[in-house]
Every structure is written in structure tokens, then in C-alpha cells.
Design a protein around this motif. Structure first.
Motif, PDB file in Angstrom:
ATOM      1  N   THR A   1      -4.640   3.695  11.782  1.00 43.86           N
ATOM      2  CA  THR A   1      -5.558   4.968  12.211  1.00 43.86           C
ATOM      3  C   THR A   1      -6.513   4.460  13.358  1.00 43.86           C
ATOM      4  OG1 THR A   1      -6.857   3.903  10.406  1.00 43.86           O
ATOM      5  CG2 THR A   1      -5.637   6.118  10.049  1.00 43.86           C
TER       6      THR A   1
ATOM      7  N   GLU B   1      -2.441   7.790  -1.573  1.00 44.00           N
ATOM      8  CA  GLU B   1      -2.713   8.069   0.049  1.00 44.00           C
ATOM      9  C   GLU B   1      -2.635   9.396   0.327  1.00 44.00           C
ATOM     10  OE1 GLU B   1      -2.478   5.190   1.783  1.00 44.00           O
ATOM     11  OE2 GLU B   1      -1.944   6.414   3.781  1.00 44.00           O
TER      12      GLU B   1
ATOM     13  N   ARG C   1       0.360  -6.838  -4.391  1.00 44.56           N
ATOM     14  CA  ARG C   1      -0.253  -7.936  -3.356  1.00 44.56           C
ATOM     15  C   ARG C   1      -0.286  -9.283  -4.256  1.00 44.56           C
ATOM     16  NH1 ARG C   1      -4.807  -4.700   0.112  1.00 44.56           N
ATOM     17  NH2 ARG C   1      -3.528  -2.888   0.272  1.00 44.56           N
TER      18      ARG C   1
ATOM     19  N   HIS D   1       0.778  -1.410  -0.059  1.00 42.29           N
ATOM     20  CA  HIS D   1      -0.216   0.165   0.196  1.00 42.29           C
ATOM     21  C   HIS D   1       0.939   1.226   0.110  1.00 42.29           C
ATOM     22  CE1 HIS D   1      -0.243  -0.117   4.752  1.00 42.29           C
ATOM     23  NE2 HIS D   1       0.978  -0.620   4.245  1.00 42.29           N
TER      24      HIS D   1
ATOM     25  N   SER E   1       0.667   3.704   1.877  1.00 43.43           N
ATOM     26  CA  SER E   1       0.753   4.205   3.274  1.00 43.43           C
ATOM     27  C   SER E   1       1.950   4.320   3.767  1.00 43.43           C
ATOM     28  CB  SER E   1      -0.052   3.410   4.438  1.00 43.43           C
ATOM     29  OG  SER E   1      -1.323   3.285   3.849  1.00 43.43           O
TER      30      SER E   1
ATOM     31  N   ALA F   1      -5.425  10.340   7.881  1.00 43.17           N
ATOM     32  CA  ALA F   1      -4.931  10.036   6.636  1.00 43.17           C
ATOM     33  C   ALA F   1      -6.114   9.275   5.786  1.00 43.17           C
ATOM     34  CB  ALA F   1      -3.957   8.737   6.904  1.00 43.17           C
ATOM     35  N   PHE F   2      -5.950   8.840   4.543  1.00 46.03           N
ATOM     36  CA  PHE F   2      -6.983   8.170   3.920  1.00 46.03           C
ATOM     37  C   PHE F   2      -6.137   7.412   2.628  1.00 46.03           C
ATOM     38  CE2 PHE F   2      -6.865  12.634   2.666  1.00 46.03           C
ATOM     39  CZ  PHE F   2      -6.454  12.480   1.296  1.00 46.03           C
TER      40      PHE F   2
ATOM     41  N   GLN G   1      -2.555   3.093  -5.851  1.00 43.81           N
ATOM     42  CA  GLN G   1      -3.396   3.892  -4.910  1.00 43.81           C
ATOM     43  C   GLN G   1      -2.872   5.275  -4.666  1.00 43.81           C
ATOM     44  OE1 GLN G   1      -2.362   1.616  -1.385  1.00 43.81           O
ATOM     45  NE2 GLN G   1      -4.202   0.426  -1.283  1.00 43.81           N
TER      46      GLN G   1
ATOM     47  N   GLY H   1     -10.651   4.118   2.434  1.00 41.33           N
ATOM     48  CA  GLY H   1     -10.280   3.952   3.911  1.00 41.33           C
ATOM     49  C   GLY H   1      -9.613   5.098   4.370  1.00 41.33           C
TER      50      GLY H   1
HETATM   51  N1  DAH Z   1      -3.752   1.349   3.076  1.00 40.20           N
HETATM   52  C1  DAH Z   1      -4.903   0.888   3.115  1.00 40.20           C
HETATM   53  C2  DAH Z   1      -4.934  -0.150   2.253  1.00 40.20           C
HETATM   54  O1  DAH Z   1      -4.246  -0.340   1.459  1.00 40.20           O
HETATM   55  C3  DAH Z   1      -5.815   2.013   2.820  1.00 40.20           C
HETATM   56  C4  DAH Z   1      -5.807   2.999   3.878  1.00 40.20           C
HETATM   57  C5  DAH Z   1      -6.779   2.705   4.713  1.00 40.20           C
HETATM   58  C6  DAH Z   1      -5.066   4.036   3.991  1.00 40.20           C
HETATM   59  C7  DAH Z   1      -7.064   3.824   5.824  1.00 40.20           C
HETATM   60  C8  DAH Z   1      -5.229   4.994   5.032  1.00 40.20           C
HETATM   61  C9  DAH Z   1      -6.302   4.848   5.862  1.00 40.20           C
HETATM   62  O2  DAH Z   1      -4.306   6.108   5.184  1.00 40.20           O
HETATM   63  O3  DAH Z   1      -6.141   5.771   6.829  1.00 40.20           O
HETATM   64  O4  DAH Z   1      -6.161  -0.893   2.240  1.00 40.20           O
END
Ligand code: DAH
Length: 345
Positions: free
Chosen positions: A253, A212, A196, A170, A172, A307-308, A210, A284
């Protein structure tokens, strides 16, 4: 006759230039024709005395030679041009347009998302695709052997090491790198490719993309997160869009949520895209866990943040109703060309 007469004519011949075969022929007649100026000097030469013949003989012959040479040169020059202009090709015609490739749907979506968050004042950050365990898991509050790691089936590059290298699962991981490097407050989005170990099917792929997002400052609250996501959703899917948040879990989170946007196809009535629910899951998110802030040296009593993270293929699927993830990676021209003019839908 004087030597000056010869010099003058010589200069004239050297400077001679012509643009067409007709001009060359005219020049030839003017200098070398029966009544031409060089011929006239030769006529005069016949009448001069012995002494003068000695003086003018050679320069006069050289002048005649020069005139002949120059006329030949000019004939060649205009002759070439003539050949070109009489050929069938019209060099003034506009060129054949080269077909330009079209933007990949994932790139279109990435650029839209980056554009929206840039407008909100976010910077763009990137990180390595081959990462270490620390940045992908440990610093994000996944303890070693924690079952949460199973949510992301990982390709390891070097296994059995304390901090093995792996393909990031991810983006992140880029938030960790941003927290390590950037000065506070931090407002970044991090687009990138992730990997993955999934069986490839219509709904899953081993490579995807993705974006982030991370915002850290003093006094950032869940209300800020909600507002940022709402504004983003309305920019991305239209001003009528509504969002809803459902409680969820991510190790990095606390609290965590998943966000749905109102289905912009059936507008909440229920269709096969939203499976009759009127809602589509897009990302997310959550408040950055204090453990995550502390792991990167940020004082969690002073700072907080949200964060998302969202999948680009998924968003592109929702926008263009693509029903099979594999289309994105197979480079079938018939699929790619559908996005020729799809910058805004
Ligand atoms: N990293 C998560 C994933 O790959 C997605 C994610 C969810 C990122 C919540 C975030 C977060 O920064 O706060 O499924």
C-alpha cells in the motif's frame, strides 16, 4: 342355519379389533361364550339333519378355530401395549436437552466483521492456507530478498524453489487472488487463518486469524478508506468511537497507515488496556500500490483502491479484555463457556 350365517360371522371375526384387555374379553364372550354367536351356531348344528351336518360341520369348526385365534392375537396385542403403559417411563415427557457448544470468541468477532462489511456491500472471498510465494509476497510488491519479508516470519512447505509453497502469513494473499479472478469493481473481505513462525507467548502465536478488505474501482481515494474504517469502527465498537490514522509502511500500500480506535473502556482517559494512551491499534491499511494492481493485470491509471487488514484475536482481546492469546487455542472449557451468550457485548 345357512352358509351365509357362517360367512357373515367369519367376516365379523376377521374385522375384529380391540384396544384393551377388557374389549378382548367382551369379544370372546360375544363369540365364544355360553351365549356367544359361534356357540349358538354349534347349538343349532346339533339339531340339523345328516345332510346339513355334512355341509356345515367343517366350516363351523373352522369358524370356531378362527375366532379362538383372533382372540389370542388381540390378547397379545393389547397385552404388549399394557406392558408399555405400565412401565415407569413416560414417553410423552420432553427429552433431556443436549448441551450445545458455544461460539468461539474468534468466530463471534469474524461473524460480526463479515456482517458489517456485507451490509456495506462487500462480498466474502476465501483463499488457500497453503499458498505460494507469489501470492503472499511477490504480487504484493515484496521483491525477492527484500527485508520487508522479515516482518512476517514464514513457515515454508517446500523451500529452495523459485516459487516455494508456504503457509500464508497474512490474508492479503486473498486480495491478489480476488484481483486475478473477479470483475471490477471489486469489494471483498477475506477472513481466514494465517501462520507465522513465532515463539508462542501471551502476545504472539504461530496461528491466528485475519480479515482482509479490498475495494477497487475508478476514483477511489484515501477519504473513502477513512470513511469505510470509521463506519466499521462505529458499528463494531459503538457509535461514539473515534479513529485516528498514523503513517506506516506496508509494501503493498502507498500511502500506508495504522488505525487506532478510541479506547471504549476508559473513553480516552487512559487505562491499562490502552496503556494510558486512550487509543487501541486495530488494523493496517492504505491505498493499494499501483505495482500491486499492475501485477494482477489491473490498469493503475484507470483504477485505484484501498485495502486493510486486521487480526481477529486482537479485536476479540479488546472486546472482552482477554489478556493471553494462548486462551484462544487451548480449548479450556472454562474459557470457552464464558462466551455462551456473548454474541453482543
Ligand atoms: N497484511 C498485513 C499484516 O498481516 C495487514 C495489512 C496491512 C493488510 C495493510 C492490508 C493493508 O491490506 O493495506 O500485517
Amino acid at each position: 342355519m345357512t352358509i351365509e350365517d357362517i360367512k357373515k360371522l367369519e367376516a365379523e371375526i376377521r374385522a375384529l379389533d380391540c384396544k384393551s384387555a377388557k374389549e378382548v374379553e367382551d369379544a370372546r364372550i360375544r363369540f365364544l361364550g355360553k351365549k356367544g354367536s359361534v356357540t349358538a351356531l354349534f347349538d343349532e348344528f346339533r339339531t340339523v339333519d345328516k345332510e346339513a351336518k355334512k355341509e356345515f360341520g367343517r366350516p363351523l369348526n373352522e369358524l370356531k378355530q378362527l375366532a379362538g385365534q383372533r382372540i389370542e392375537e388381540l390378547k397379545e396385542k393389547v397385552g404388549d401395549q399394557g406392558a408399555n403403559s405400565s412401565s415407569k417411563e413416560d414417553l410423552s415427557m420432553p427429552g433431556e436437552p443436549l448441551p450445545l457448544g458455544s461460539r468461539h470468541p474468534v468466530s463471534i468477532v469474524r461473524e460480526q466483521i463479515v456482517g458489517i462489511f456485507r451490509k456495506f456491500g462487500y462480498d466474502v472471498a476465501e483463499g488457500p492456507e497453503i499458498e505460494d510465494d507469489y501470492h503472499v509476497f511477490e504480487a504484493l510488491n515484496f521483491p525477492p530478498n527484500h527485508p520487508a519479508r522479515d516482518m512476517q516470519d514464514t513457515f515454508f512447505v517446500s523451500a529452495g524453489h523459485l516459487n516455494p509453497l508456504l503457509l500464508r502469513t497474512h490474508t492479503s494473499s486473498v486480495q491478489v487472488r480476488a484481483m486475478e479472478k473477479m470483475d471490477l469493481p471489486i469489494r471483498v473481505i477475506c477472513p481466514g487463518r494465517v501462520f507465522r513462525n513465532e515463539a508462542i507467548s501471551a502476545r504472539a502465536h504461530c496461528i491466528f486469524h485475519q480479515v482482509e478488505g479490498l475495494y477497487i474501482d475508478e476514483g477511489v481515494t484515501f477519504a473513502d478508506l477513512k470513511q469505510a474504517i470509521l463506519l466499521f469502527a462505529r458499528e463494531m465498537f459503538g457509535p461514539e468511537t473515534e479513529i485516528r490514522m498514523r503513517p506506516s509502511f506496508f509494501p503493498f500500500t502507498e500511502p500506508s497507515a495504522e488505525v487506532d480506535v478510541s479506547c471504549n473502556i476508559c473513553h480516552g482517559k487512559g487505562c491499562n488496556i490502552c496503556k494510558g494512551t486512550g487509543w487501541l491499534e486495530i488494523l493496517g491499511c492504505g491505498m493499494v500500490d499501483p505495482n500491486v494492481l499492475e501485477a494482477s493485470g489491473i490498469d493503475s491509471r484507470k483504477y485505484s483502491g484501498f485495502a486493510f487488514g486486521m487480526g481477529l484475536e486482537r479485536i476479540a482481546m479488546l472486546k472482552w479484555r482477554v489478556n493471553d492469546l494462548r486462551h484462544y487455542f487451548e480449548n479450556d472449557m472454562r474459557f470457552l463457556q464464558e462466551f455462551d451468550s456473548a454474541v453482543e457485548v
